[in-house]
Each structure stands twice: as structure tokens, then as C-alpha cells.
Design an enzyme around this catalytic site. Structure first.
Site, PDB file in Angstrom:
ATOM      1  N   HIS A 170     -31.539  59.176  89.685  1.00 30.19           N
ATOM      2  CA  HIS A 170     -32.540  58.819  88.664  1.00 30.19           C
ATOM      3  C   HIS A 170     -33.268  57.520  89.037  1.00 30.19           C
ATOM      4  CE1 HIS A 170     -32.390  61.636  85.355  1.00 30.19           C
ATOM      5  NE2 HIS A 170     -31.079  61.552  85.238  1.00 30.19           N
ATOM      6  N   HIS A 188     -25.717  61.428  90.436  1.00 31.52           N
ATOM      7  CA  HIS A 188     -26.798  61.909  89.559  1.00 31.52           C
ATOM      8  C   HIS A 188     -27.580  60.720  88.994  1.00 31.52           C
ATOM      9  CE1 HIS A 188     -28.168  64.776  86.178  1.00 31.52           C
ATOM     10  NE2 HIS A 188     -28.565  63.583  85.758  1.00 31.52           N
ATOM     11  N   GLU A 189     -26.860  59.695  88.530  1.00 37.08           N
ATOM     12  CA  GLU A 189     -27.542  58.535  87.925  1.00 37.08           C
ATOM     13  C   GLU A 189     -28.284  57.710  88.977  1.00 37.08           C
ATOM     14  OE1 GLU A 189     -27.842  58.773  84.861  1.00 37.08           O
ATOM     15  OE2 GLU A 189     -26.195  60.183  84.567  1.00 37.08           O
TER      16      GLU A 189
END
Ligand code: CO
Length: 147
Positions: free
Chosen positions: A135, A131-132
Site C-alpha cells: 500500500h 500487503h500493507e
């Protein structure tokens, strides 16, 4: 330390691609310390620098297995065991949904001093890493959300 403002999905910065970190200076450490305070205050599991408007490839993750981990310039070397989980994001308040992600992820990354690491993350720690890292490429979980 100081708390930083978390930008939301309607801010165009959140869609930018972050740059490689090449200066592991005290200034970088100060940014990471402020990100940590921001993450704790927001009650999140992970925070990428882009979410505080800083376009560098770094994130802090509160892992179950290793505690607080700072991943700088992370590269996914192995990704296995995909599963569905419910995700949210500090930049997408009020939204949650199912995303399919690997539950075993091996990363190469650097720490705040520039030292290289190779580590395998499992379960939700692996999900959070992915998820990071998304980003850092301007990708939000809502882009991958299925239902
Ligand atoms: Co997020």
C-alpha cells in the site's frame, strides 16, 4: 479518538507512493490512534495510512503473534517461504482472491516514538505486513491476484 474515512480503489490517492515519516510527534500518535479505531470498526487485519488519505509510510497490523503492531518506515530485510492465501482489502470491498506472498518476513521498522525494531513475522502476519507495505508504494492486492 475519531474514525477516519477509508478510501477505495477508485480514489487516485490509493496509487500514490507514501513518504518517509520523520516527525514522531503527538500529532503522529493522534493519527495512529485514529487509524486504530478505524481499523477495529472496519473489522480489518491491517490498515495503511494511505488508506485514510495520509501519504506516510506507516501501517497498523493486528498480528496473531505480537498483538497490535505499528510499522513505520518498514523495510523488508528477508522474505522466505512463499505460499498462496486468500486476501481482501478494506479499500477493495467485495473482492477477494489468491495472492502468493512470503510466510516468513523480517522487517526493520520504527515505532511511534521513532525507536528502531527488527522483527520476524510468520504466516498470515507476514502476509499482512507485505500487503500493507505494498500500500505504501501504491500497490493493491488485486494487482497481484492470480485467481
Ligand atoms: Co489493503
Amino acid at each position: 479518538m475519531a474514525r477516519l474515512n477509508i478510501i477505495k480503489q477508485d480514489n487516485p490517492l490509493i496509487r500514490q507512493t507514501s513518504k518517509i515519516v520523520d516527525d514522531f510527534s503527538p500529532h503522529l500518535h493522534e493519527i495512529l490512534d485514529n487509524m486504530y479505531e478505524t481499523l477495529l470498526h472496519a473489522n480489518g487485519m491491517g490498515l495503511a495510512a494511505v488508506q485514510v488519505g495520509i501519504l506516510y509510510r506507516m501501517a497498523i497490523i493486528l498480528t496473531e503473534e505480537f498483538g497490535t503492531v505499528e510499522i513505520i518506515n518498514p523495510v523488508i530485510k528477508t522474505a522466505k517461504n512463499p505460499r498462496y492465501d486468500t486476501e481482501g482489502c478494506l479499500s477493495c470491498p467485495g473482492i477477494s482472491g489468491r495472492v502468493r506472498r512470503p510466510h516468513l518476513v523480517t522487517l526493520e521498522y520504527q515505532d511511534r516514538n521513532g525507536k528502531k525494531h527488527n522483527r520476524t513475522f510468520h504466516g498470515m502476519d507476514a502476509v499482512c505486513c507485505c500487503h500493507e507495505i505494498d500500500h505504501m508504494d501504491g500497490i493493491l492486492f488485486i494487482d497481484k491476484m492470480e485467481h
